[in-house]
Design an enzyme around this catalytic site. Sequence first.
Site, mmCIF file in Angstrom:
data_model
loop_
_atom_site.group_PDB
_atom_site.id
_atom_site.type_symbol
_atom_site.label_atom_id
_atom_site.label_comp_id
_atom_site.label_asym_id
_atom_site.label_seq_id
_atom_site.Cartn_x
_atom_site.Cartn_y
_atom_site.Cartn_z
ATOM 1 N N CYS A 1 33.634 -99.332 0.249
ATOM 2 C CA CYS A 1 34.577 -100.181 1.794
ATOM 3 C C CYS A 1 34.879 -101.766 1.695
ATOM 4 C CB CYS A 1 34.107 -99.514 2.997
ATOM 5 S SG CYS A 1 33.890 -97.994 2.952
ATOM 6 N N CYS B 1 34.194 -92.967 16.227
ATOM 7 C CA CYS B 1 34.828 -93.025 14.507
ATOM 8 C C CYS B 1 35.679 -93.532 14.450
ATOM 9 C CB CYS B 1 34.407 -91.561 14.017
ATOM 10 S SG CYS B 1 33.144 -90.805 14.436
ATOM 11 N N LYS C 1 39.222 -99.028 14.228
ATOM 12 C CA LYS C 1 38.811 -97.941 15.133
ATOM 13 C C LYS C 1 40.384 -97.479 15.553
ATOM 14 C CE LYS C 1 37.860 -95.611 16.877
ATOM 15 N NZ LYS C 1 38.276 -94.685 18.278
ATOM 16 N N HIS D 1 40.900 -96.405 8.223
ATOM 17 C CA HIS D 1 40.246 -97.216 7.239
ATOM 18 C C HIS D 1 40.675 -96.555 5.677
ATOM 19 C CE1 HIS D 1 37.548 -99.080 4.336
ATOM 20 N NE2 HIS D 1 36.310 -97.753 4.903
#
Lengths: 390, 474, 546
Positions: free
Chosen positions: A83, A206, A332, A336
């Site tokens: 990430c 999530c 959020k 991502h």
Amino acid sequence: MESIRDKVAIIGMGCTKFGELWEKGADDLIIEAAYEAYEDAGIDPNDIQAAWVGTVASGMMGECLSTPLKLRNIPVTHVENACATGHEALRNACFAVASGMYDIVLALGFEKLKDTGLGGLGIGRGLHPTLEMRRTAPGTFAFIATRYFHTYGLTPEQGKQTIAKIAVKNHHNGSLHPKAHFRREVTLEQVINAPIIAWPLGLFDCCPTTDGAAAAIVVPAAMAKKFREDPIYIKGIGLSSAQLLPHFRPNFGWTSFTVNKEASRQAYEQAGIKDPRKEISVACVHDCFTITELVIYEDLGFSPVGRAKEDVDAGTFTLEGELPIQSDGGLKSFGHPIGASGLRMTYETYKQLQGKCDVRQIKNARLGLSHTLGGPPQVSCVTIVGNSLG
Amino acid sequence: MIGIRSYGAYIPYYRLSRSEIAKTWGGPALPGEKAVANQDEDSITMAVEAAFDCTRGIDGANIDGLFFASTTSPYKEKQCSTIIATVLDMGKEIRTADFADCLRAGTTALRAALDAVKAGSARNILVTAADCRLAYPYSMLEQSLGDAAACFLIGDSDVAVEIEDCLSLSYEITDVWRTDEDDFVREWEERWVTMYGYSQNVEEAASAIMKRNGLTARDFAKAVIYGPDPRSHAALVRRLGFEENQVQDTLFATVGNTGTPSALLMLVAALEEAKAGDSILFASYGDGADAFILKVTEQIERIKERRGVKRHLASKALLSSYGKYLSFRNLVQLPPQASLRGTGSATIMWRTKNWVLSCHASKCRKCGLITYPIQRVCYGCQAKDDYDEISLSREKGTLFTFSLDNLASAGINPPIIQSVVRFQGATQFYCMMTDCEPNEVRVDMPVEMTLRRLHEGANFHNYFWKCRPPREGG
Amino acid sequence: MVGITSYGGYIPLHRLSREEFFRAWGGFAMPGERAVANFDEDSVTMATEAAIDCMKGIDPKTVDGLFFATTTSPYREKQCSAIISVALDLGREIRTADFTGSLRAGTIAIASAMDAINAGAAKSIMVTAADLRLGAPAGDFEQALGDGGAALLLGEKGVIATIEGSYSISDDFSGVWRSDADTFVRTWEDRMVLDEGYSAVLPEAISGLMKKYNLAPGDFAKVVYDTPTDIRRHARVTGGLKFDAAQLQDPLFMTVGNTGAALAMMMLVAALEEAKPGDRILFASYGNGADAFVLQVTPEIEKVRDRRGIKNHLASKRMLALIPVRSHHNGSLNPKAHYQREITMEQVLGAPIIAWPLGLFDCCGVSDGAAAAIVVRAEDAKKFREDPVYVKALQICVGPGEGQLSTVYDYTHVEETYRAGLAAYAEAGISDPRKEISMAEVHDCFSITEATIMEDLQFSPRGRVKEDLEAGTFTLEGDLPVQPDGGLKCFGHPIGASGLRMMYEMYLQLQGRAGPRQIKNPQLGLTHNMGGQPGACTVSCLIVGL
């Protein structure tokens, strides 16, 4: 060892709209992010001397960048660090410029996730046939929630309420950003009562699965003003990798990540920051899950250990608060797209420091921090930028 | 004298009430419930459990053989006894054999083990038996069959049960069978099956061995005689002259007919109650019959701390529906879970079998840190290649943190219980939890490890460890 | 002493020439023929045939046990040994058992029968084994497998071969398997299966046996052990134990095929047919571990010569018809190379075609490997060692997809290699690479790749690399040695490792530590890597020197 502080500058950035971009392929995302950055920097594509491209699962080799952009036989490097990949592309570009090898380079991160038919990132991502069978990202970060609540004496209800406030804050900020994936506010009740994904984390704890790309043009600090009046300077870049999957790490406490502490320590030291909570104007951190953002407050030295809840309750990290965090809405609201996130965050700190954030603009922003946390979790990168030298 | 040194058993955690089956299909319900292996269990994992129970507190170094008996082996070509021996950490220089095709295979393996010890070709042999047979849904047999495993340690020292005599009869009859292509048990007409198969053979073997030894029914404290169903069992023991208080219960009402391990499981139950000096008549059936005369010694007291049958019966949960049972046994097609398909590699599983199957962690010789899986460079002090391997398979741990993961279960209830287990306060082991209701999970609860079947990646069975709340005892 | 008192064999009447498989499917044919069970035969019927052959002249009343070994039982739940014992009329008060799960189920059953007799639980036990395994159509197994059975009677009276000792090891391994749901034999990658399974475990059991009983290879008249599908492994597996070819029992590959759990026993029957009193036989079998036995033939052997056994069954048959160089030399000098043997020009040209015109030896191997380097600033280097190697140039070049997109690409060069070379030479201050570069490790994923690289890096003039190759310019002794360590050709190409593996060789050469491969006074070494397709690839070009 030397510091990267004030050696290089970003003179142009680009960022696509993030979202479920069904009609766009990886090449489209790359072209849109790169050409916005060229235009922002006022350069010609052929001025680029070298490039770094970050993606985890959407391309191989440098060729995945050079073909859509038709970069003619220059060095292009593909980097991957989970990430932290987007940050890693920027970091390598900065070091190459700082070494004096190149004068104008491109760092670009992208990910095209919505071509797999999966709602999430998939399940069981380890390399061994049985060791990490059925490991999921929310399942792993839920470990932190369960243990954090237990360690600091929060009931599950108190814990869920605390992290729900982070979701509400980030959704609010995202609603103000035209490029965000989610652009609507949510209420505390909606977050708390949402379907459970991996207990105690619910749907709104999530971040979504999203497509997107972001890019930066990096030059030596000394040349920056030739390109624009308001270049943004790199103040520090810290990177830390852990030694063993946390799941099997002896004595690992599941309430904090050493890699976060170490990466921020490196970055603060290079930038000369003593009190991050006071000195940082705006931060974009890795809120893959709301609980992650909570422990990052503590790991990065914004809140005292075990007491992030007090800051959440006090509104310390809202747009109007003492230290606004996720002024763009964070993972959020942006989702991502793994390779893009680090550069998407830098795009926000860059724009904030240039005063171009409209209704989200933070007053007198001087230093911006962005942070990515990768793996399950094993790597952390902290990048600090500023709008003046010295 | 050669005999049984120790016993162990395993009964799965889940039970299905027979009235639940009857409710689904209509028609009559047999009394009681049957034991149902979880969806991650098979004959190998159940045999492993029984073997762990049997070897509790026993030095494994002298055990140099392992036999496995089953009619539901997960492999046609690959030795299950080797897999079980690897899980038990028994080393290479051992005798292994798979006995199959016959419900009498458990006592057949027992006799082979007695022979091997007597002949001096092994000192101590573990005999495991497990079955997980399927009956056609809607058939009465579906209510009868249950899943379980049993294990005996055969040796010539510290013998708890001496084997005074044994007798075998072979009898070709197609009464109850499965061909190589059958998934479900087939049966010929019931009265003929009982009369010419079970009753005739067991009676003949039991009578012959009693006669040969000049004994009558009254000479036995207990008659442990296999019974496919309570009625034919009761009729047979009556004909053999046993009083009700002499007869060992078939476990039909609590476990069901478990096939190959059935008679052995009954013997474990009998031994749990047995006293030194007791004589036991023991008989099994399947294409013929085996009969044994057993004598309990005072060593029996030494091995009462087993989970055995009694404690396994006490720890259980009822399956909420017949549908769950169907899904456990793969008898219904659930939504495809493409994202869950396990990858497999024979090479990786072979190279890592010390920690995958034997559950070995590395213990650093310099700083003492124990890490799972085995790490060549110590996480604590970076010492390279300086460690001992220790097994965590029998260790008790606590649940350090957890999640109830609906994403990992692909939305199918119940959620996967993602778990981080701590051993000795430091070592962390990440795995799934099984045999537990999600609402019972708590931080710091005690857990133990259990080997389960995870997936069929690369077209073979991939086994790995999960944790679970400790079963009763041990 | 317990031993074998009689033997029997069974091979189905029908055979299929392996040529027939070639005719049906194309591909290639293994040599010889395989035995094929008739449609009305199965493992039970074949085991019965072998047992009946074994029972010739023996009173069934004297046999009080029958063990059956197979991995292809026709039943999951019903005892086959009981069926066979009825066919042999053995009576009821006997020991029966089915042994399954492993290809050494036959020898496991023998060991159990020995135990029963030694323990006094039985006097005479028939061990019968048969297998009828299916290989998937058009695969290797379909050709290699065969059907058949064998039977051995064990007892204490009239022993034709005493069993003097045994040794077993158990080894969990998914090399060749069938799960409960499989119809066809499955296998993992053949080299791993053979190297770590059969070729590791079988010799371990055989040498363990010889050590336990203090025996030497020369002590045996015959050595009988089964073979995997790859017949070449059979003789090779005991190479280290120094048995003569004449000692090895024929594994029946040319005539019957691999009969699974029955094979070792069938071979033993064939050996006993030829054995003389006094012969010592080593008998072993592999399958998730291995069993090994020492047998000693007695004069009683002469009394059982009238069996059909293997020989007679082989003789009665009906054929079925179906209706429907340089790099390798350098690598041979490098102990870390994957391939360490030399090859000839004829081997290269005659090798099977992978993708015409490239043959097997034009391609590099698929390998595992890793390499590493420690990098410091040049000015700090001498603090660590006297002979550091300095980076002179470090360039990569990435193409914009021209290979597929351009209408003028000539398919005779790789632009990225040419440009990466130009950039590296400029950075290192090199004007005549052929003269100034002392040696190079380049990306010879395929032999043609290396040829074009020589031109792209300006070692040879365009279109004229052939002249340099013929002149030996790039050999270890030539003007510009290329691939002194053997290259990808010998090291294979563990993708993430190759660039550093090349650098490792340059580093050793520059420090004069390359042993028999050492090049005289190298000054500058070049490494070159490429990934992707020509015209759309990443090329790296590094130059190092002292």
